[in-house]
Design an enzyme around this catalytic site. Sequence first.
Site, PDB file in Angstrom:
ATOM      1  N   GLU A   1       3.831   9.190  -2.284  1.00 10.88           N
ATOM      2  CA  GLU A   1       5.237   9.619  -2.434  1.00 10.88           C
ATOM      3  C   GLU A   1       6.167   8.605  -1.761  1.00 10.88           C
ATOM      4  O   GLU A   1       7.196   8.218  -2.300  1.00 10.88           O
ATOM      5  CB  GLU A   1       5.407  11.015  -1.816  1.00 10.88           C
ATOM      6  CG  GLU A   1       6.840  11.517  -1.771  1.00 10.88           C
ATOM      7  CD  GLU A   1       7.249  11.970  -0.379  1.00 10.88           C
ATOM      8  OE1 GLU A   1       8.197  11.378   0.180  1.00 10.88           O
ATOM      9  OE2 GLU A   1       6.615  12.903   0.153  1.00 10.88           O
TER      10      GLU A   1
ATOM     11  N   GLU B   1       3.569   1.977   4.562  1.00  5.30           N
ATOM     12  CA  GLU B   1       3.932   3.389   4.445  1.00  5.30           C
ATOM     13  C   GLU B   1       2.789   4.321   4.849  1.00  5.30           C
ATOM     14  O   GLU B   1       3.040   5.431   5.296  1.00  5.30           O
ATOM     15  CB  GLU B   1       4.383   3.696   3.013  1.00  5.30           C
ATOM     16  CG  GLU B   1       5.642   2.968   2.600  1.00  5.30           C
ATOM     17  CD  GLU B   1       6.836   3.288   3.503  1.00  5.30           C
ATOM     18  OE1 GLU B   1       7.021   4.472   3.842  1.00  5.30           O
ATOM     19  OE2 GLU B   1       7.565   2.348   3.863  1.00  5.30           O
TER      20      GLU B   1
END
Length: 975
Positions: A70, A145
Amino acid sequence: MELELNKSYHGFKLLEKKDINEINSTGIIFEHEKSGAKLFYLKNDDDNKVFAVSFRTPPEDSTGLPHILEHSVLCGSRKFPLKEPFVELVKGSLNTFLNAFTFPDKTMYPVASTNDKDFSNLMDVYLDAVFYPNIYKYPEIMMQEGWHYDMENKDSEITYKGVVYNEMKGVFSSPESILLRKISESLFPDTQYGVESGGDPDVIPNLTQEQFLAFHKKYYHPTNSYICLYGDIDINEKLKFIDEEYLKDFDRIDVDSRLAMQKPFDKQKEMSINYPISVNEKEEDKTFLSMNFAVGKATEDEIYLAFDILEHLLLETPSSPLKKALIDANIGKDVFGVFEASMLQPMFSIVVKNSNESEKERFKDIVIKTLSDLVKNGIDKKLIEASINIKEFQLREADYHGYPKGLIYGMKAMDSWLYDEKPWVHLTYEDTLKKIKTALETNYFEKIIDTYILKNSHSSILIVKPAKGLAEEKELEVKKKLQEFKAKLSESEIEKLVKDTAKLKERQVTADSPEDLMKIPLISISDIDPKAKDIALEEKEEQGIKVLYHPEFTNGISYVNMYFATEGVKEELVPYISLLTTIMGKVSTKNFSHEDLAKEININTGGIRNGAQAYSEKWNAEKIYPKFVIKSKVIVSNMTKLMELLGEIIGYTKFDDHKRLKEIIQETKSRLEMIIFDRGHVFAANHLLSYFSQVGKYEDMLGGLSFYKFIVDLEKNFDSKAQEISDNLKRVSEAIFNTNNLLVSVTLEEKDYDEFKKNFNLVYTKLNSNRISAEEYSFKVEQKNEGLMTSGKVQYVAKAYNFIKLGYSYSGSMQVLKTIANYDYLWNRVRVQGGAYGSFSSFQRNGNMFFTSYRDPNLAETLKVYDGAGEFFKNFNTDDRQMTKYIIGTVSDLDFPLTPSMKGDRAAENYIKKLTYEDIQKERDEILKTTVEDIRSFGDLISDTMKENFICVLGNEEKIKENKNIFNDTMNVFE
């Protein structure tokens, strides 16, 4: 144009239409014939348009793969190859919402805007991100991330770094978060709900790049997508765009994203886990006990809504029988319920906080006995009516605390659509409500309790208990594991790690090319209204009391706020103002027991809430206007009843029920502990303001660390202080609820104002009119520079001062400065390079400014970033297009659509702060005219405020001790 069933529009076949009167919309279901993409359009006249593309993404393990993905797909794509298009959109669009969410079984990417051109731009960037992300080109995206081995040179230690890794370390520092995440594991061990889709920090480093890419390849295909559109839009144009730019390039495929159902248990299961506390904290009264049940399927609309009401009825009000039974039995100090419906198999939980493991059997017995008695003897019908009414009021009001309606409706649609039912199952609630309302004459809820709780073997007992030194143990374990890992590496493998780390850092510090930045679509300044929105405000007077009247269309609802000045309260009693806000309406009055009062409020109104707020004058943080605020809402026809209840609470509250006072104080302490963990960045920053600002000091006494310590002391010494607490509450209430202290704010339609006017006397007559002299507050402020230690695994690092004290003045351009600080300077250095989940700045009209970080693995390094901000801004340079982007992003915050109640709140607050429309327009003018030179001119201001060296850090005990030279004092937050 009228859309027809079974016709195709730009590759989308219209399958079904339905009028959804409950939300004034028409629901239209399409399917894209070539790609298999599903699309649901909610047609209405709302100009706050919403788009979301979602995917069914069942996780197979707790590596956090859906969550990391995401984050990662928003880090550059085919059309928009810059490193972080998401951030560029935050900086430079008029969005009213822009984010992404990872759920236990789906991933959603929603955006919203009231500007159609901007809305189309947002759609384009998000669709390109999910279908054509740059994750296949740059392994550094997952490293940044998600997680990576960080190694600066061959002699340095290896550490884990990554944004999601640190975010989830923060999540798993909070016992409440651990509890809520482990409940599903206890109930659904063999399904997707038995693992952590957000990622468990212990497991995240098992994720490989190959798994990461394979997950995207499998699930992020249009066949597995669910597209939502909402609002007043040209649907034909949007379908054409989605088809031609994206979906026409995909063929339908088989995607196996089926969600598994947990086989029901034969008998209740038990699970016990530990959470970390500091070695200085006591273990007693720190255990969480929860009893949990799998209840039906999310697609069963009646159970979905009925359990939402039942959870409120049993556990959320002072009259809730199960909560009352558990509190009376002294099982724990706080009780609450959880009903989680956004999953195939919803779950209902009864939670006791601040208990002990030894209470487990008694907890189970009391739950079963209380619920059995309710089934046998029946639930009080007034209690049922109260809970149905408050939930119905919320459904009809559709005020989602600043979130666009379309976003919430889209999420509700997914609660059935994702599970292969129609997307409007939970939006068409009238018929379901009718069935539930039969509970007023039948044993409806008693049957539900019997079937879904008492006779339901698919349940669990979860014990979450404290363990001293667990965090330190984990850290040592990780350190040892990484040392052993390094010892086994060959020289070439070490060299590769060093190279990979350097390559990631190089990518992080390398600016995007001007050509790539140009690819992000941008509206122009001319698309922005130069005029600030003016909220209607008429000054009236009733019974000699100033009334601020806001004529707004409110759909038959009246919002009545009362602002009582609290300057008459003596300085040493200021914390009691905040305690009073938690007491009023929750203790007995002259005519009602506290249980009956709760029922009356919920049956007759949309809710009555209290709060304490210190407003500072617009340019002056030393000039305080402190208020006790009572906010209420009601259907206009029930105005008399609302005013009677407000009069009863204000005029006749009893402060001598020591048992009840103790319960509320214990619950208040418990809820504050949750806030400290969940909003540590705000908590640290607000406490820091108390070092140098009168308004900051006052607010700290109302809700910050000072107030928490005050509540801890009251709870610990309650028995000896009970009468003193009662007397002080009475003294404070007499100083506040006075005709000379009151300002009223009313938001309703013009035709309904007389209803307020004729009933206002019911409150007015309950106020005393004694002349109370205002206290001259002069709080002692001092540079404490504290390290606030917890067992948490991350930090919240704040640095602040007041720039007006240094001779600077406020300008609207500072809001553009804030945009640049948040999404350029701090984002790149604290989040991207530092690995924190976030970092924020604030520049207030009263001169108070701060930098603060969220779930930050660092401490001294982050303070160094703050110290370097002045130089960065002194040398700031960018082109006109980028400057336009920053200005647009700033205006998007100013122009956020307000609900009627929010408009009334905003207008009243501006009035109290003496903030005029001219001030607001001047700020807007300054924002729209901001130049590079203006931003550069703030460099000295930031340098000078940072040199004052006011610091507060909330975080890991060991980390703070390692950096103790930074602090004047270190202390444990929790005992």
